[in-house]
Design a protein around this motif. Sequence first.
Motif, PDB file in Angstrom:
ATOM      1  N   GLY A 195       0.811  -1.211   0.000  1.00 23.94           N
ATOM      2  CA  GLY A 195       0.000   0.000   0.000  1.00 23.94           C
ATOM      3  C   GLY A 195       0.840   1.255   0.000  1.00 23.94           C
ATOM      4  N   GLU A 196       0.174   2.376  -0.313  1.00 26.75           N
ATOM      5  CA  GLU A 196       0.835   3.680  -0.338  1.00 26.75           C
ATOM      6  C   GLU A 196       0.407   4.490   0.883  1.00 26.75           C
ATOM      7  OE1 GLU A 196       0.937   5.239  -4.774  1.00 26.75           O
ATOM      8  OE2 GLU A 196      -0.890   4.091  -4.369  1.00 26.75           O
ATOM      9  N   GLU A 197       1.358   5.195   1.456  1.00 28.78           N
ATOM     10  CA  GLU A 197       1.094   6.059   2.596  1.00 28.78           C
ATOM     11  C   GLU A 197       1.571   7.473   2.285  1.00 28.78           C
ATOM     12  OE1 GLU A 197      -0.620   6.418   5.026  1.00 28.78           O
ATOM     13  OE2 GLU A 197       0.352   6.875   6.929  1.00 28.78           O
ATOM     14  N   VAL A 198       0.789   8.461   2.711  1.00 26.80           N
ATOM     15  CA  VAL A 198       1.193   9.855   2.593  1.00 26.80           C
ATOM     16  C   VAL A 198       1.756  10.284   3.940  1.00 26.80           C
ATOM     17  CG1 VAL A 198       0.489  12.208   2.072  1.00 26.80           C
ATOM     18  CG2 VAL A 198      -0.597  10.294   0.876  1.00 26.80           C
ATOM     19  N   VAL A 199       3.069  10.407   4.003  1.00 27.08           N
ATOM     20  CA  VAL A 199       3.764  10.800   5.233  1.00 27.08           C
ATOM     21  C   VAL A 199       3.713  12.327   5.324  1.00 27.08           C
ATOM     22  CG1 VAL A 199       5.921  10.670   6.516  1.00 27.08           C
ATOM     23  CG2 VAL A 199       5.260   8.788   4.988  1.00 27.08           C
ATOM     24  N   GLN A 200       3.161  12.841   6.420  1.00 24.07           N
ATOM     25  CA  GLN A 200       2.883  14.268   6.544  1.00 24.07           C
ATOM     26  C   GLN A 200       3.695  14.903   7.675  1.00 24.07           C
ATOM     27  OE1 GLN A 200      -1.526  14.687   6.659  1.00 24.07           O
ATOM     28  NE2 GLN A 200      -1.531  12.642   5.716  1.00 24.07           N
ATOM     29  N   LYS A 208      -0.935  23.802  14.422  1.00 26.52           N
ATOM     30  CA  LYS A 208      -0.163  22.924  13.539  1.00 26.52           C
ATOM     31  C   LYS A 208      -0.266  23.480  12.139  1.00 26.52           C
ATOM     32  CE  LYS A 208      -0.298  18.269  15.566  1.00 26.52           C
ATOM     33  NZ  LYS A 208      -0.934  16.929  15.498  1.00 26.52           N
ATOM     34  N   GLU A 209       0.800  23.321  11.358  1.00 25.10           N
ATOM     35  CA  GLU A 209       0.764  23.706   9.947  1.00 25.10           C
ATOM     36  C   GLU A 209       1.477  22.649   9.118  1.00 25.10           C
ATOM     37  OE1 GLU A 209       1.103  28.311   9.255  1.00 25.10           O
ATOM     38  OE2 GLU A 209       2.618  27.712  10.724  1.00 25.10           O
ATOM     39  N   LEU A 210       0.808  22.182   8.070  1.00 25.17           N
ATOM     40  CA  LEU A 210       1.439  21.258   7.132  1.00 25.17           C
ATOM     41  C   LEU A 210       2.606  21.962   6.450  1.00 25.17           C
ATOM     42  CD1 LEU A 210       1.225  18.458   5.612  1.00 25.17           C
ATOM     43  CD2 LEU A 210      -0.032  19.724   3.853  1.00 25.17           C
ATOM     44  N   LYS A 211       3.773  21.308   6.455  1.00 26.41           N
ATOM     45  CA  LYS A 211       4.959  21.910   5.838  1.00 26.41           C
ATOM     46  C   LYS A 211       5.676  20.977   4.869  1.00 26.41           C
ATOM     47  CE  LYS A 211       4.825  25.971   7.798  1.00 26.41           C
ATOM     48  NZ  LYS A 211       4.668  27.205   6.991  1.00 26.41           N
ATOM     49  N   GLY A 212       5.183  19.758   4.746  1.00 26.32           N
ATOM     50  CA  GLY A 212       5.794  18.834   3.799  1.00 26.32           C
ATOM     51  C   GLY A 212       5.045  17.517   3.792  1.00 26.32           C
ATOM     52  N   PHE A 213       5.178  16.769   2.696  1.00 28.82           N
ATOM     53  CA  PHE A 213       4.605  15.427   2.639  1.00 28.82           C
ATOM     54  C   PHE A 213       5.324  14.622   1.565  1.00 28.82           C
ATOM     55  CE2 PHE A 213       2.015  17.920  -0.296  1.00 28.82           C
ATOM     56  CZ  PHE A 213       1.915  17.109  -1.413  1.00 28.82           C
ATOM     57  N   GLU A 214       5.243  13.324   1.710  1.00 27.72           N
ATOM     58  CA  GLU A 214       5.814  12.412   0.719  1.00 27.72           C
ATOM     59  C   GLU A 214       4.936  11.185   0.627  1.00 27.72           C
ATOM     60  OE1 GLU A 214       9.836   9.738  -0.088  1.00 27.72           O
ATOM     61  OE2 GLU A 214       9.991  11.576   1.090  1.00 27.72           O
ATOM     62  N   LYS A 215       4.576  10.809  -0.595  1.00 23.20           N
ATOM     63  CA  LYS A 215       3.777   9.613  -0.815  1.00 23.20           C
ATOM     64  C   LYS A 215       4.697   8.478  -1.228  1.00 23.20           C
ATOM     65  CE  LYS A 215      -0.598   8.158  -2.848  1.00 23.20           C
ATOM     66  NZ  LYS A 215      -1.805   8.590  -3.605  1.00 23.20           N
ATOM     67  N   LEU A 216       4.616   7.350  -0.505  1.00 30.72           N
ATOM     68  CA  LEU A 216       5.527   6.244  -0.804  1.00 30.72           C
ATOM     69  C   LEU A 216       4.800   4.914  -0.773  1.00 30.72           C
ATOM     70  CD1 LEU A 216       7.760   5.382   2.256  1.00 30.72           C
ATOM     71  CD2 LEU A 216       5.925   7.038   2.407  1.00 30.72           C
ATOM     72  N   MET A 217       5.290   3.964  -1.565  1.00 33.25           N
ATOM     73  CA  MET A 217       4.755   2.606  -1.628  1.00 33.25           C
ATOM     74  C   MET A 217       5.571   1.710  -0.714  1.00 33.25           C
ATOM     75  SD  MET A 217       2.826   0.139  -2.746  1.00 33.25           S
ATOM     76  CE  MET A 217       1.926   0.694  -4.201  1.00 33.25           C
ATOM     77  N   LEU A 218       4.871   0.889   0.068  1.00 33.10           N
ATOM     78  CA  LEU A 218       5.542  -0.050   0.966  1.00 33.10           C
ATOM     79  C   LEU A 218       4.942  -1.438   0.806  1.00 33.10           C
ATOM     80  CD1 LEU A 218       5.663   2.141   4.198  1.00 33.10           C
ATOM     81  CD2 LEU A 218       7.647   1.399   2.882  1.00 33.10           C
ATOM     82  N   GLN A 219       5.802  -2.424   0.692  1.00 30.22           N
ATOM     83  CA  GLN A 219       5.371  -3.808   0.671  1.00 30.22           C
ATOM     84  C   GLN A 219       5.075  -4.288   2.099  1.00 30.22           C
ATOM     85  OE1 GLN A 219       4.810  -5.426  -2.230  1.00 30.22           O
ATOM     86  NE2 GLN A 219       5.392  -3.467  -3.204  1.00 30.22           N
ATOM     87  N   PRO A 220       4.314  -5.365   2.289  1.00 33.54           N
ATOM     88  CA  PRO A 220       4.035  -5.862   3.643  1.00 33.54           C
ATOM     89  C   PRO A 220       5.322  -6.096   4.436  1.00 33.54           C
ATOM     90  CG  PRO A 220       2.696  -7.014   2.030  1.00 33.54           C
ATOM     91  CD  PRO A 220       3.662  -6.175   1.248  1.00 33.54           C
ATOM     92  N   GLY A 221       5.385  -5.530   5.612  1.00 40.46           N
ATOM     93  CA  GLY A 221       6.554  -5.677   6.475  1.00 40.46           C
ATOM     94  C   GLY A 221       7.713  -4.764   6.140  1.00 40.46           C
ATOM     95  N   GLU A 222       7.627  -4.041   5.062  1.00 39.57           N
ATOM     96  CA  GLU A 222       8.738  -3.179   4.627  1.00 39.57           C
ATOM     97  C   GLU A 222       8.791  -1.893   5.439  1.00 39.57           C
ATOM     98  OE1 GLU A 222      10.579  -1.166   0.518  1.00 39.57           O
ATOM     99  OE2 GLU A 222       8.500  -1.886   0.571  1.00 39.57           O
ATOM    100  N   THR A 223      10.001  -1.460   5.751  1.00 33.40           N
ATOM    101  CA  THR A 223      10.233  -0.195   6.447  1.00 33.40           C
ATOM    102  C   THR A 223      11.084   0.712   5.573  1.00 33.40           C
ATOM    103  OG1 THR A 223      10.125  -1.203   8.644  1.00 33.40           O
ATOM    104  CG2 THR A 223      11.264   0.919   8.469  1.00 33.40           C
ATOM    105  N   LYS A 224      10.687   1.964   5.466  1.00 35.29           N
ATOM    106  CA  LYS A 224      11.484   2.965   4.762  1.00 35.29           C
ATOM    107  C   LYS A 224      11.720   4.151   5.685  1.00 35.29           C
ATOM    108  CE  LYS A 224      10.204   1.986  -0.057  1.00 35.29           C
ATOM    109  NZ  LYS A 224       9.573   2.532  -1.309  1.00 35.29           N
ATOM    110  N   THR A 225      12.895   4.734   5.541  1.00 35.36           N
ATOM    111  CA  THR A 225      13.210   5.950   6.279  1.00 35.36           C
ATOM    112  C   THR A 225      12.913   7.149   5.398  1.00 35.36           C
ATOM    113  OG1 THR A 225      14.934   4.849   7.573  1.00 35.36           O
ATOM    114  CG2 THR A 225      15.002   7.258   7.460  1.00 35.36           C
ATOM    115  N   VAL A 226      12.044   8.020   5.885  1.00 30.14           N
ATOM    116  CA  VAL A 226      11.663   9.229   5.163  1.00 30.14           C
ATOM    117  C   VAL A 226      12.378  10.415   5.805  1.00 30.14           C
ATOM    118  CG1 VAL A 226       9.743  10.727   4.483  1.00 30.14           C
ATOM    119  CG2 VAL A 226       9.421   8.253   4.601  1.00 30.14           C
TER     120      VAL A 226
END
Length: 754
Positions: free
Chosen positions: A672-677, A692-710
Amino acid sequence: MVISCKNESDKTSQNHSENDKTEQKVDSVLALMHLNEKIGQLVQYSGKWNATGPSSTNGDQHKLEKLKKGEVGSMLNITSVASIRETQKIIMEHSRLKIPLIFAYDVIHGYKTIFPIPLGETASWDLEAIKKSSEIAAKESAASGLNWTFAPMIDVSRDARWGRSMEGAGEDPYLNSIVGVTRIQGLQGDDLSSVNTVAACAKHFAGYGFGEAGRDYNTVNIGDNELHNTILPPFKAAAEAGVATFMNSFNDIDGIPATGHKGLQRDILKREWDWKGLVVSDWGSIGEMQAHGYAEDKKHAAEIALNAGSDMDMESYAYEAHLEALLNEKKVTIEQIDDAVKRVLRLKFDMGLFDDPYKYCNEEREKNEVYTPENLAIARDVAKKSIVLLKNENQTLPLLKTVKSIAVIGPLGNDKDTPLGNWRGKGEYNSAISLLEGVKNAVGNTTTINYAKGVDLTIPTLEAGANQFLHPLKFNTTDKSGIAEAVAAAKKSDVVLLAIGENAFQTGEGRSQTNIGFLGLQNELLEAVYKVNKNIVVILMNGRPMDLSRVSEIVPTILECWHLGSETGNAIADVVFGDYNPSGKLPVSFPHHVGQEPLYYNQKNTGRPYSKNHVTFSGYRDAPKAALYPFGFGLSYTTFSYANLKLNTHEIAINGEINLSVEVTNSGDRAGEEVVQLYIRDLVGSLVRPIKELKGFEKLMLQPGETKTVTFTIGSEMLQFYTANKIWEVEPGKFNVWVGGDSTAKLKETFTVK
């Protein structure tokens, strides 16, 4: 690095050289022009007429005579190559200087291939998809002879009662800025002279989305803080991105109509931002300054508008009638007229219209590049990415395609027109794929589909396919005869897809409502179906945040589908049956009750913030203060977890930077894809700052169990604001920073700016 810098320097030098050549050409044409021809360049007519036949009205005859004299700068609402060619020929064969026309049209979310409404498309948080839809809209428009569109709308809007919120990117300044620039890049490309691009228009300058009580065209009461920190940032971003045109606004701001607002148009836009493009009025807004009580008559309105920096008069007939007299009376100057004319000419040179006035008039392109299977495939892709999963108790979704029986129920279940939404360009009536069609396309012969409309949402007042733009809707409040059939369909089905929401013309210009719930008999239909089958998936089709309080209370699954355009049914089926894992996030807050409006996440804290234990706080006694579904929220068929939020330092100088990192893990069993805010709060400021103010976001695809550093880099661009000193600056002090999947993100760190 040296080579990269040299290439960038060469590119900048080349741009300066090209700009200098264009300015020389503009000046050379200007020197040839008579006053009547100069004024004519500042006139835009609507062209809903037959350019090749006899004039049917006195108004048409007037336009024809002005065209022959070269006293028109632009036409709007002419939408075919044949008509555009014939209209351009009038100028080219009869006028003295043969200055070509610009042809404009409202291409808001697609020309003939219709994409999701802009609010819905923003919910994708997918900049590549948003840019692609704008590129196709531009390509189809240009193939049909057009070269200017009145999009994107980048008004920040926070009141769900305002129907035109469907046309923008929601409640947040940063998201509006990013999405607005992306749409501009898609429409204009790298070269306005390309036959695949059109000039974009940043609108409405400014404050239109802040109309009092959510009423369209209404007065706006704001101070400098709100103006500079909330409303203007998307417009500044558009100007810096090179948007070709701006459109001013219908509303007044603190007593001054935007069309006549010198502080906005001349002082900020043209002087402070040094923007060289063209400002066009909104439809008739120059003349409407009379109704505002700001101008004595149309002549006075023309004087105010030109002095304020409004360059082109759209359908007020004020400039053509009065600028010459105003010049003779020394109430406007020739320098102001020349400046406005140069902005029009500059755009025409940039488009290449002086080289070839008919460059967009290619019948083969119009035939072969509009509403193609390739464009429809992209529309489907963008549509499915725009869907937001709001609720999914018991993992009702995704459905198996082998499910024995599905009931498709509701007034929007087999509606092929509502999915097109308002502002549907040249989208053909009843041309969308309906939900029922999409479900049938997705399942096999072993699945029984039981369809029942249940109730009609509206009562027809016009012939099918007639232009609904200026006509109010009439809702069905009496005919319940179809509810029994819907109940029967629900009883014999394993799952119900209940398609309810809003008609296409409930939102858009002039569509403000005090009731943002389900109009007509939709609530009665919901309750009746719920009594016999509680396994309901609400397929919500709408153009604004709605009051979902009762639906959310009883229904296990809610899919926010907006008005998704031409491929609506197929895109919804992609999500319902799991061919696509929903990744959309809300660009607006959904309330518990309309009484919370205007509602938005980045509020001020007040001196008495929310407390569960006290009566005297800034909230409500009969409803929560927070949103039912908050800004940035959206579920997936998988789950995501956040951990190890780290800053490389906790103290920086005013011009320093902080590197932030966070680990995001797909903790479920489906890709699935997640929008990291990323959200930031300035804890103490010379003006009260949002919580609070939104100042950045990144949409990324992750496989089951996968971890990514944003990673995010936090610098002065994120930390500055328009301070009490009336300048943009970073103030020293403490800042909180959060990262998460929506605006309620809890993972937090703190740093200090020295």
